[in-house]
Scaffold this active site. Structure first.
Site, PDB file in Angstrom:
ATOM      1  CE  LYS B  81      14.804  -5.127   2.998  1.00 46.15           C
ATOM      2  NZ  LYS B  81      15.408  -5.358   1.669  1.00 46.15           N
ATOM      3  CB  SER B 156      18.624  -3.216   1.797  1.00 46.40           C
ATOM      4  OG  SER B 156      17.637  -3.963   1.113  1.00 46.40           O
ATOM      5  CB  SER B 180      18.451  -6.124  -1.012  1.00 45.36           C
ATOM      6  OG  SER B 180      18.986  -4.850  -1.220  1.00 45.36           O
TER       7      SER B 180
END
Lengths: 101, 484
Positions: B81, B156, B180
């Site tokens: 990420k 997210s 997330s």
């Protein structure tokens, strides 16, 4: 819970975020809704807002600190490269103090 | 299993064996996945490191030829990420604020995976500064859900979850502050783990809410997630919140009888009927296998979100104060003074949701609201105590991961309260520090993945993985692939 435009402007001033009037209005509604939601939770759980909370019971008993040993970072140029404005290896900022040179 | 089947649905262990045995090349494997990223065009990656990954793959192939194959992830392509630092690479958090920022050091998790031979193929899309549940707040545009391109992948860590689901990578890391990792894993039909707080070093993770943030794996199966977790966990002196507990090692599955608690959220009228049906069927199946399954009378989700918002936004308002346009990041072009520069830089550099959360956090931390902040700890303690009590009687707590399957783009973006409620069932683990994993548990009538969340007591990832592997030994949901 009612929140005034001035509360939002004050928060924005502390947070150093520029907001136009339209944004102040819009965020005010969001902040009101988010705060009210929390107050509803407290009410449904029967938690008194004014009851003190003992923070010493909630955090770690042990303070975790590293030894403060100085170290040499060899690649300061890489840090400097990330800055938006640099002069002679120093970060530049707008004039803060005004007066005679 | 053909080479194609292996790369699309093999475990890390199976792919590793094929590499070691010389049945597949590392370069071919890396190119296979990079081609899929380009072909799928789901906006899963903000940047692909094609040249670097192929170069590393060739080096790995030379090692195979020389018989020098070492490492748990030798030649395995993975993704990070874009809030996890890799020295010399951009680290943007999908924000205009950091679009030109280059990391000056490595995160601990990256160093651990790299030391085991993993090959990083890129950085994945996310909600700006990990604030969101759909990737719609990304400066780089939304990621598409591979099961339905009109729907969000969750967030997210939406880029990481969609990339694993669309088989563009073998595994990816995400970060989880309120759900997330687990919520996008549920929306994309993959397995996502938020470890116990303190298990995995946060060194090199861009801070959002430091007392809640954890890095974790998003994988094709619980077995793979356990393999990745086995590598990335462990004490790190560079992260003062990492715990000095014994390092976790992979454990083979050995059947046992579990004592399973089911949260009352399964009876919530807001729960999507397809999710309720899938999980009810699954629970009946678990009972038939002789496990003890009982309901617990606490609706965890009713209380978690507002408390989570207060705590996470308060911490975020402090953590994101560092973006001032001086040492790094975006700086506005025209300004009259230092404070004018700060305000315009932050007003222009941050997106709407990030500003909303900073403002809410700042408002809560104002002196006159100190009782609100303190009270949020009272509720967090209540949730933690409820969980602790549950695990005195049971091994496992089961909840749905989300109340609904993936929603459509634009459906919630203008209603922040509704969007925040995407974290209702997951944020309890962040507030309490407990580990939670989401595994695929079926499909809705519309063909959208459904997620089941398994929670165990703190530092008991072993029971969690044992139970998840038991469920995945008797189902194939985690092997289902979206149509291309």
């Amino acid at each position: 819970m009612k929140i005034e435009n001035e509360d939002v402007r004050k928060a924005a001033e502390i947070a150093k975020i520029y907001l136009n009037n339209e944004e102040v209005e819009s965020y005010k509604i969001d902040l009101e809704d988010m705060t009210q939601e929390f107050l509803d939770v407290l009410q449904s759980l029967g938690i008194d807002l004014d009851e003190k909370f003992d923070f010493t019971q909630s955090s770690s008993k042990r303070t975790v600190l590293r030894n403060d040993n100085p170290d040499v970072f060899e690649e300061t140029d890489k840090i400097i490269k990330n800055a938006p404005s640099v002069k002679e290896g120093l970060f530049t900022v707008p004039t803060i103090l005004k007066g005679e040179n | 299993m053909t080479e194609n089947e292996l790369l699309l649905n093999g475990t890390i262990g199976q792919i590793l064996s094929a590499v070691k045995g010389g049945n597949i090349t590392v370069e071919g494997t890396v190119r296979f996945f990079i081609e899929r990223i380009k072909k799928n065009n789901l906006n899963t990656f903000i940047e692909i490191y094609e040249e670097e990954a192929v170069k590393k793959a060739r080096e790995a192939d030379r090692k195979v030829a020389a018989g020098d194959v070492r490492g748990a992830f030798f030649g395995i392509p993975f993704a990070l990420k874009d809030n996890i630092a890799v020295k010399g690479h951009k680290l943007t958090c999908a924000s205009n604020m950091l679009r030109d920022y280059t990391a000056t050091y490595n995160s601990t998790v990256y160093e651990k995976i790299e030391a085991e031979g993993g090959i990083l193929i890129g950085r994945t899309n996310m909600d700006e500064f990990a604030m969101g549940s759909s990737t719609e707040t990304s400066f780089y545009g939304s990621t598409l859900n591979p099961w339905d391109r009109n729907r969000v992948p969750g967030g997210s860590s939406g880029g990481s979850a969609a990339a694993v689901a669309a088989r563009e990578v073998v595994f990816a890391l995400g970060s989880d502050t309120g759900g997330s990792i687990r919520q996008p894993a549920a929306f994309c039909g993959v397995t996502g783990l938020k470890p116990t707080y303190g298990r995995v070093s946060r060194y090199g993770l861009v801070a959002f809410a430091s007392s809640l943030d954890q890095i974790g794996p998003i994988c094709r199966s619980a077995e793979d997630a356990e393999r990745v977790f086995s590598v990335i966990n462990g004490f790190d002196k560079k992260d003062t919140t990492s715990k000095e507990v014994e390092k976790y090692d992979f454990t083979d599955y050995s059947p046992k009888k579990f004592k399973v608690a089911v949260s009352n959220d399964l009876n919530d009228t807001n729960l999507n009927p397809d999710i309720k049906l899938s999980l009810s069927n699954l629970l009946n199946d678990i009972k038939r296998d002789g496990h003890n399954v009982e309901g617990v009378d606490f609706d965890f989700s009713k209380y978690s979100v507002p408390v989570y918002q207060i705590l996470s936004c308060s911490e975020a308002s402090s953590n994101l104060a560092r973006y001032d346009g001086i040492r790094y990041g975006y700086r506005t072009e025209k300004y009259d003074s230092l404070f004018d520069m700060y305000k315009k830089t932050r007003g222009e550099g941050f997106g709407e949701e990030v500003k909303r959360r900073i403002l809410f956090g700042t408002y809560i931390l104002m002196a006159k609201n100190s009782a609100l902040y303190a009270s949020s700890f009272k509720v967090a303690r209540l949730i933690r105590d409820k969980l602790k009590g549950t695990f005195e009687k049971y091994d496992i707590l089961i909840t749905p991961t989300t109340f609904n399957p993936a929603f459509k783009f634009g459906e919630k973006i203008d209603d922040p309260i509704q969007m925040h409620h995407s974290d209702a069932l997951t944020s309890i683990c962040n507030l309490s520090g407990n580990p939670g994993i989401s595994i695929p548990a079926g499909f809705s009538r519309e063909g959208l993945p459904i997620g089941l969340q398994i929670i165990t007591k703190r530092f008991d990832e072993k029971t969690m993985f044992q139970f998840a592997k038991y469920l995945q030994s008797k189902s194939n949901w985690h092997r289902a692939l979206p149509e291309e």
